[in-house]
Each structure stands twice: as structure tokens, then as C-alpha cells.
Write an enzyme that holds these catalytic residues in place. Structure first.
Site, PDB file in Angstrom:
ATOM      1  N   HIS A 241       0.686  -1.171   0.020  1.00  0.00           N
ATOM      2  CA  HIS A 241      -0.114  -0.159  -0.082  1.00  0.00           C
ATOM      3  C   HIS A 241       1.075   1.112  -0.047  1.00  0.00           C
ATOM      4  O   HIS A 241       2.227   1.195   0.474  1.00  0.00           O
ATOM      5  CB  HIS A 241      -0.654   0.148   1.299  1.00  0.00           C
ATOM      6  CG  HIS A 241      -1.849  -1.016   1.340  1.00  0.00           C
ATOM      7  ND1 HIS A 241      -2.292  -1.718   2.589  1.00  0.00           N
ATOM      8  CD2 HIS A 241      -3.054  -1.326   0.457  1.00  0.00           C
ATOM      9  CE1 HIS A 241      -3.016  -2.736   2.095  1.00  0.00           C
ATOM     10  NE2 HIS A 241      -3.650  -2.284   1.091  1.00  0.00           N
TER      11      HIS A 241
ATOM     12  N   CYS B 172      -2.264   0.433  10.008  1.00  0.00           N
ATOM     13  CA  CYS B 172      -3.340  -0.125   9.503  1.00  0.00           C
ATOM     14  C   CYS B 172      -4.261  -0.793  10.590  1.00  0.00           C
ATOM     15  O   CYS B 172      -5.291  -1.364  10.353  1.00  0.00           O
ATOM     16  CB  CYS B 172      -3.034  -1.281   8.674  1.00  0.00           C
ATOM     17  SG  CYS B 172      -1.856  -2.341   9.244  1.00  0.00           S
TER      18      CYS B 172
HETATM   19  N1  CIR Z   1      -3.079  -0.670   5.661  1.00  0.00           N
HETATM   20  C1  CIR Z   1      -2.401  -1.774   5.686  1.00  0.00           C
HETATM   21  O1  CIR Z   1      -0.987  -1.572   5.758  1.00  0.00           O
HETATM   22  N2  CIR Z   1      -2.927  -2.953   5.534  1.00  0.00           N
HETATM   23  C2  CIR Z   1      -2.272  -4.196   5.946  1.00  0.00           C
HETATM   24  C3  CIR Z   1      -2.922  -5.453   5.229  1.00  0.00           C
HETATM   25  C4  CIR Z   1      -2.174  -6.489   5.545  1.00  0.00           C
HETATM   26  C5  CIR Z   1      -3.211  -7.759   4.832  1.00  0.00           C
HETATM   27  N3  CIR Z   1      -2.349  -9.057   5.318  1.00  0.00           N
HETATM   28  C6  CIR Z   1      -3.416  -7.747   3.445  1.00  0.00           C
HETATM   29  O2  CIR Z   1      -2.647  -8.229   2.611  1.00  0.00           O
HETATM   30  O3  CIR Z   1      -4.455  -7.047   2.985  1.00  0.00           O
END
Ligand code: CIR
Length: 258
Positions: free
Chosen positions: A163, A248
Site C-alpha cells: 500500500h 493499519c
Molecule cells: N493498511 C495496511 O497496511 N494493511 C495491511 C493489510 C495486510 C493484509 N495481510 C493484506 O494483505 O491485506
């Protein structure tokens, strides 16, 4: 007096099945993750944030990464349509929570996809990462939702990390920070400071000059302390195995009317 509420969502029993894209899969200790999550929530509370728990979504392994399900601008909550199909069921509970807090609600619609982790606000500038999870229609819909409210939306390519906010976040003075090898185009940001560790690029602004930073970035902690910031460190190692970062695990809400 601005509100200081932070949405959080307790990790579920299937956490270890969370998605991994840019890292090798490692075993996740769910009990340890819950402890780390509780300490993270406590750190927010210790700095004046009221934590509001979204109903857990135990069938969704990645639900703890609540930031991806909603983007706030002023009092408006834009419910996302996550780029990974396995994460789409996460948004219903988040929508309910923000509606209950009195937010106006708007949505990203098919064919748009957008993850909250791709949106970085610096004052009224809203940077949006066009990468693996957020598509062009998602960017257009974000513009349509927030520009009438006074946002200036700036799109940024993201190819090296999951992201936009895995690559960059911003200090309280608006300086964007990032670990250069992970940032596609540092020159897109008017003031950019390079940090020595990948996870040092992720800060949560706690208020005033205080920042939350992961324990995995000790050299960045030293740098930011030396620059005069109050650095609060939390260990989120189990979430980092799933490409999570400090940002997150919560959605900070500062402009609620309720
Ligand atoms: N905003 C973020 O950095 N989110 C992390 C999401 C990690 C989750 N394992 C994903 O791949 O969507």
C-alpha cells in the site's frame, strides 16, 4: 474540542491465514498477536484516544487491519471496496460502526477498488496510491467523494510494497517519510525525509509531537527522537508478518460532530 476516537478491530482466530503478497509467509502466533494488539490499543488510550471496537469479523483473517475498510475525510466515512476479494466482507461491520458514530457515509462501488492503506492525508492533501489494491476507478471515486469537501487528491504510483502507507506516512509537520528503496517517486512529495528502515516509514500521529512507531525500527526511532519528536514504540511483530504496520490497526477520527 476535536474528538479523538480510534476505530480498532480485535484479531480473529483465523489471523494466521491473512494475505501475504510481498513477503514470505511465516507462522503467526495468534495469542501473541492478541497481546500485541491489546498493547497497541492501550498505547492509543494512554495518549488520549478513545478506542471504539468494530464488531469482530472472525471469518475474515485480515479484519484486524481495519484501516483498509474505511477512509475518513472530515465527518465523511468512505467505505472502501478492498482490492482483495477475500477482504470485501470486512466492510459491513465498519460501516455500521461509523454510522453509529454519526458519520456521513459514502461508498466505493464496483468496478472501483480502494484500500484505506493506500490513502495518506497531509492537511487537505489526500495522496492516493495506485497499486496492487487500488485501481483507477477507485481513485476517481475517491476524488468525487472528497474533492467537493475541499480535499486536493494527488495520485501516486505504488509498485514496491502493498500500500501507499507501507511506503510513506507523514510527520506532524507534514514532512513525508519513507525508506527510499520502497518509494516509487519520492519527488512527488514537497518535503521528503528518508528513514533507515522500511517499518520506520510508518508512523501514527498521536497528537502534538508524539508518534507511534513499530519496535522493528530502532534506528528510525533514534532519528525521530533526535529531531524532537516524542516516539512511542509498540511491538507489532505478528502483524508485520502479514504486511501490517502501525497505521493499519486503527482509524483515527478527529472531526466527528457527535
Ligand atoms: N493498511 C495496511 O497496511 N494493511 C495491511 C493489510 C495486510 C493484509 N495481510 C493484506 O494483505 O491485506
Amino acid at each position: 474540542m476535536p474528538s479523538k476516537k480510534a476505530l480498532i478491530r480485535r484479531p480473529g482466530p483465523r489471523l494466521a491465514e491473512g494475505l501475504v503478497t510481498h513477503v514470505e509467509r511465516e507462522d503467526v502466533d495468534v495469542d501473541l498477536a492478541v497481546e500485541q494488539w491489546e498493547a497497541y490499543a492501550q498505547a492509543l488510550r494512554a495518549h488520549g484516544w478513545e478506542t471504539v471496537e468494530v464488531e469482530p469479523a472472525d471469518d475474515c483473517p485480515d479484519a484486524v487491519f481495519v484501516e483498509d475498510a474505511v477512509v475518513m475525510f472530515r465527518n465523511v466515512a468512505l467505505i472502501t471496496r478492498p482490492g482483495a476479494e477475500s477482504r470485501r466482507a470486512e466492510t459491513a461491520g465498519v460501516e455500521e460502526a461509523v454510522a453509529r458514530l454519526g458519520c456521513s457515509v459514502n461508498w466505493i462501488w464496483e468496478p472501483g477498488t480502494l484500500d484505506g492503506g493506500d490513502v495518506l492525508k497531509v492537511g487537505d492533501t489526500v495522496y492516493v496510491g495506485r497499486g496492487g489494491r487500488t485501481n483507477a476507478a477507485g481513485v476517481q471515486q475517491l476524488r468525487a467523494a472528497f474533492e467537493p469537501l475541499g480535499a486536493r487528491v494527488v495520485v501516486v504510483p505504488v509498485s514496491r510494497v502493498l500500500h501507499l502507507k507501507s511506503a510513506v506516512t507523514a510527520l506532524p509537520d507534514g514532512t513525508v517519510i519513507g525508506h527510499i528503496p520502497k518509494v516509487d517517486r519520492p519527488s512527488l512529495f514537497p518535503r521528503f525525509l528518508s528513514v533507515p528502515e522500511e517499518s520506520g516509514a510508518h508512523v501514527v500521529l498521536l497528537g502534538g509531537d508524539r508518534l507511534l512507531l513499530a519496535a522493528s525500527a530502532p534506528r528510525t526511532a533514534e532519528l525521530l527522537t533526535d529531531l524532537g519528536f516524542g516516539v512511542v514504540v509498540v511491538d507489532i511483530g505478528e502483524f508485520e508478518k502479514l504486511e501490517g504496520c502501525v497505521t493499519c490497526l486503527s482509524v483515527r477520527m478527529r472531526e466527528l460532530y457527535a
